[in-house]
Enzyme design. Structure first.
Site, short mmCIF file in Angstrom:
data_model
loop_
_atom_site.label_atom_id
_atom_site.label_comp_id
_atom_site.label_asym_id
_atom_site.label_seq_id
_atom_site.Cartn_x
_atom_site.Cartn_y
_atom_site.Cartn_z
N HIS A 160 -5.46 -3.41 -2.21
CA HIS A 160 -5.14 -2.46 -3.28
C HIS A 160 -5.11 -3.13 -4.65
CE1 HIS A 160 -4.43 1.30 -1.18
NE2 HIS A 160 -3.91 0.58 -0.19
N LYS A 175 -12.06 0.30 -0.94
CA LYS A 175 -11.16 1.05 -1.82
C LYS A 175 -11.78 1.13 -3.22
CE LYS A 175 -7.19 0.71 1.09
NZ LYS A 175 -6.59 -0.31 1.93
N SER A 207 0.79 -1.23 0.00
CA SER A 207 0.00 0.00 0.00
C SER A 207 0.83 1.28 0.00
CB SER A 207 -0.96 -0.01 1.19
OG SER A 207 -0.26 -0.27 2.39
C1 LIG Z 1 -6.60 -0.53 3.38
C2 LIG Z 1 -6.09 -1.87 3.66
C3 LIG Z 1 -6.75 -2.70 4.56
C4 LIG Z 1 -7.94 -2.23 5.37
O1 LIG Z 1 -9.09 -2.16 4.61
P1 LIG Z 1 -10.35 -1.36 5.18
O2 LIG Z 1 -11.50 -1.92 4.46
O3 LIG Z 1 -10.11 0.09 4.90
O4 LIG Z 1 -10.40 -1.62 6.65
C5 LIG Z 1 -6.28 -3.99 4.74
N1 LIG Z 1 -5.19 -4.43 4.09
C6 LIG Z 1 -4.52 -3.65 3.23
C7 LIG Z 1 -3.32 -4.19 2.51
C8 LIG Z 1 -4.93 -2.33 3.00
O5 LIG Z 1 -4.26 -1.56 2.15
#
Ligand SMILES: *Cc1c(COP(=O)(O)O)cnc(C)c1O
Length: 391
Positions: A208, A239, A180
């Site tokens: 992602h 996301k 990320s």
């Molecule tokens: C953003 C992210 C999460 C968390 O996801 P949410 O739905 O925002 O809680 C988990 N793992 C990774 C790799 C992320 O980038």
């Protein structure tokens, strides 16, 4: 109120070091342009990869669900909070992901907590990339299993960890699909080869990558043509999917097990109808409008090349996440502040989110940005970068 002087002292220290940050409230919806402090600026910090947060079909689906099923569900899933729409969506998602079953949780963060805290015991070991997401790290903290950390995307280091852990009942290798903060893609084919050689389970966190990699945004497993060879896919609906939530895509047994043992599933209320309906609509949009993903990648190429031409350091990124690595924390925040004054919102990111000395401004382009907007953003980067002596 007295009692928190020790926290105030630490916060004061952060202010003096130039690393104290206030939250930045948006006064608009989450578009390619957003309103901050009454001013319209180009948004380069969101995870709204495909522009789904405010897609007309998504909004309509959410509104209709509220009309029919109300604003909330009033219970955890295991008592009275499973609506038929929750299960229908999970079936649709499983079909989309080419897995036997899925289970949806409140967020990607809790999905990692649920799976990692429940499926391993003290007789097992979890083997994790050193740059895995905080929610994986915290999930690992909740398991009694032994832990091994391998060097970032280093297959020799992973193989050593696998060799050293022969005596455990189960070995689980965990990696982000796309990292990320750097935007690089995990070498999933090699990870799978190694894990198969040592008879280990594999888990990939596609937060992602879903909506970004693979056919119609199916994720990193599909991108590498590894369907059926990765035991657990965790993903987020927060996301590219544009709403909120996390999921575990795996076998029926894993789903059934999580329903009984996954603590965030057992002890926290289910998604409101609007959330589930919009997530479900998003999967249909991924299938109906693949051109969104094409636009995302065209914009990624254009913007990345632009930053390179200007002389910025962007690390190992291969995806729409492009970090502009500055190094010094205060300077990264200065760059972010200057960019905002020139009409571009791109957040500075520093320790502990990234390692000390690798502070950066992280940019994420979306399918919704026009070439003109991205050109404007590059001009702001050029001006701010020169003024701060970064380029
Ligand atoms: C953003 C992210 C999460 C968390 O996801 P949410 O739905 O925002 O809680 C988990 N793992 C990774 C790799 C992320 O980038």
């Amino acid at each position: 109120m007295k009692g928190f002087e020790y926290l105030e002292e630490e916060l004061q220290g952060m202010k003096e070091a130039g690393v104290f940050r206030s939250l930045v409230p948006l006064e608009s919806d989450q578009g390619a342009k957003v309103v901050i402090n009454g001013k319209e600026v180009i948004q380069l910090s969101s995870n709204n990869y495909l522009g789904l947060t405010n897609h007309p079909r998504m909004k309509e689906a959410a509104l209709k669900a509220v009309e029919t099923y109300g604003a909330g569900t009033g219970s955890v899933r295991t008592i009275a909070g499973t609506f038929s729409m929750h299960e229908e969506f999970e079936k649709k998602l499983a079909e989309f992901k080419h897995t036997e079953a899925t289970l949806v949780l409140q967020s990607g963060f809790t999905a990692n907590q649920a799976i990692l805290s429940s499926i391993l015991t003290k007789d097992d070991v979890v083997i994790s990339d050193e740059l895995n997401h905080a929610s994986i790290i915290d999930g690992i903290r909740l398991t009694k299993a032994a832990r091994k950390i391998y060097k970032h995307v280093d297959m020799e280091s992973l193989e050593t960890a696998l060799k050293e852990s022969k005596d455990y009942r189960k070995r689980l290798v965990v990696t982000d699909g796309v990292f990320s903060m750097d935007g690089n893609i995990a070498p999933l084919s090699e990870i799978v080869e190694l894990a198969e050689k040592y008879d280990a389970l594999i888990m990939v966190d596609d937060a992602h990558s879903s909506g970004v990699l693979g056919r119609n945004g199916r994720g990193s497993v599909d991108h590498f043509d590894l369907n059926g060879r990765v035991h657990i896919q965790v993903g987020t609906l927060s996301k590219a999917i544009g709403v909120l939530g996390g999921y575990v895509a795996s076998t029926q047994a894993v789903r059934d097990y999580l329903i009984h043992k996954g603590r965030p599933f057992l002890f926290s209320t289910s998604h409101p109808p609007a959330v589930t309906a919009a997530c479900s609509e998003a999967i249909d949009i991924l299938l109906d409008e693949p051109e969104r993903i094409d636009r995302l990648w065209e914009n990624t190429k254009f913007f990345k090349e632009g930053l390179h031409k200007l002389g910025f350091e962007t690390g190992t990124s291969e995806t729409p996440i492009t970090p502009v690595i500055v190094g010094d924390e205060a300077k990264a925040h200065q760059l972010s502040d200057k960019l905002l004054s020139y009409g571009v919102f791109a957040q500075g990111i520093a320790f502990p989110t990234v390692a000390k000395g690798l502070a950066r401004v992280r940019t994420i382009v979306t399918a919704e940005h026009t070439k003109e907007l991205l050109q404007e953003a590059l001009e702001a980067f050029e001006k701010a970068g020169k003024e701060l002596g970064i380029i």
